[in-house]
Design an enzyme around this catalytic site. Structure first.
Site: not given
Ligand code: NAD
Ligand code: AKB
Length: 319
Positions: A9, A13, A52, A142, A146
């Site tokens: 992944g 972001q 994947d 979600y 988690k």
């Molecule tokens: P994002 O959605 O920006 O990135 C996720 C990436 O995973 C994408 O590039 C997508 O193409 C890839 N993906 C989706 N399905 C896939 C699959 N089957 N196989 C391979 N890749 C796949 O998410 P993010 O913000 O980068 O978050 C990453 C992790 O951090 C997640 O677990 C999210 O829950 C956690 N998180 C993020 C935030 C936030 O604010 N960004 C906050 C809390 C937790």
């Molecule tokens: C969301 O809003 O889903 C994420 C998170 C706080 O896990 N940024």
């Protein structure tokens, strides 16, 4: 021996920024970025594999091919997207975690990083300064995934000695790549619209306070917990992690210090209910005590850095 890292992944972001930071730490040749498809936002020269996260055999083959020792599993559906497809969100968020935890259980890899979220908390959780150990009861698919993931991480550590580490990220704010479908995404969209049109329609009410963090702090926290000695990691579910807390009104006021004409309206949608179920601020004493966590960015510093960097991007890519 240098660690070989696989990021699953990597084009999201967090992944695009974490890939670069890890490349700086262990060398370009020791980081394998993977995702469903390649993104040109990855740093030049990045080793990339199409993968994947649901493909257990595919993950195993890449681990073997590159002699991977650590996996960072970032693939997931985030809160807002997950509510639109709960069954698939559950499948992706849980099965991918099992694939990676099982690799570590079978000693194919040494260490796992898997992010959790403030979404593990729910409407019955104390809202202010939410403690590490408290009522959780998440009400989104979600958050449920988690929380279940956290229980499984702790279980794999206790039963099988798997070295898995995790952070409950707050909403992350960044300018390098787009957010992936979360409830906290407004705090990124607001900057783009402030610079492009001078006005933003927010999908949350003006007084909805949420825990947030600037991406450089989140990347540093991730690397610090992964580099900490194993004996310092006392919590194997996931650590509360905190930096700043604000509502739409407060971030708009901060933006207005630099763009005085900026205006904001509100058109509330289903994401309000998700935000209402989450804490407003988080207590992360355990992370600070156990492995020395300390955030750097204040709201003021974050807004200033966001505007400065986004201005350059928008100037170079006018609509
Ligand atoms: P994002 O959605 O920006 O990135 C996720 C990436 O995973 C994408 O590039 C997508 O193409 C890839 N993906 C989706 N399905 C896939 C699959 N089957 N196989 C391979 N890749 C796949 O998410 P993010 O913000 O980068 O978050 C990453 C992790 O951090 C997640 O677990 C999210 O829950 C956690 N998180 C993020 C935030 C936030 O604010 N960004 C906050 C809390 C937790
Ligand atoms: C969301 O809003 O889903 C994420 C998170 C706080 O896990 N940024």
């Amino acid at each position: 021996m240098t660690d070989k890292i696989l990021i699953i992944g990597a084009c999201g972001q967090i992944g695009t920024e974490l890939t670069e930071a890890l490349q700086k730490q262990v060398g370009l040749e020791n980081v394998i970025a993977s995702d469903l498809k390649f993104s040109p936002q990855l740093p030049e020269g990045t080793i990339f594999e199409t993968l994947d996260a649901l493909d257990q055999k595919g993950i195993f083959e890449i681990v073997k091919k590159h002699h991977v020792t650590q996996v960072y599993l970032l693939a997931a559906l985030l809160s807002a997207t997950a509510e639109k497809n709960p069954a698939f969100a559950w499948k992706l968020n849980m099965e991918s975690l099992f694939h990676v935890l099982d690799l570590a259980k079978e000693k194919q890899i040494k260490k796992v990083y898997w992010p959790s979220s403030i979404a593990v908390f729910g409407p019955n959780t104390p809202k202010k300064n939410t403690p590490q150990f408290t009522i959780m009861e998440p009400s989104t698919v979600y958050g449920i995934s988690k929380q279940a993931g956290e229980r499984w991480c702790e279980y794999y550590f206790n039963k099988f000695g798997v070295d898995v580490r995790s952070l409950r990220y707050p909403g992350l704010v960044s300018w390098k790549s787009a957010p992936g479908g979360g409830t906290t995404d407004y705090a990124i969209h607001i900057f783009h619209e402030a610079l492009k049109s001078g006005t933003y329609t927010c999908f949350l009410k003006e007084d909805t306070s949420l825990p947030m963090m600037y991406m450089p702090d989140a990347i540093r926290a991730t690397m610090e917990i992964m580099n900490a000695p194993a004996e310092n990691i006392k919590i194997r579910s996931s650590y509360n992690l905190s930096a700043i807390s604000f509502n739409p009104l407060e971030i708009a006021a901060e933006i207005r210090k630099q763009i005085p004409e900026f205006s904001m309206k509100h058109f509330v949608d289903f994401r309000q209910q998700i935000a209402d179920s989450w804490p407003g601020s988080i207590n992360d004493d355990e992370a600070r005590k156990n492995w020395g966590w300390n955030h750097k960015f204040t709201l003021e510093a974050m807004v200033s850095d966001m505007l400065q960097n986004l201005k350059k991007i928008i100037l170079h890519n006018p609509l």
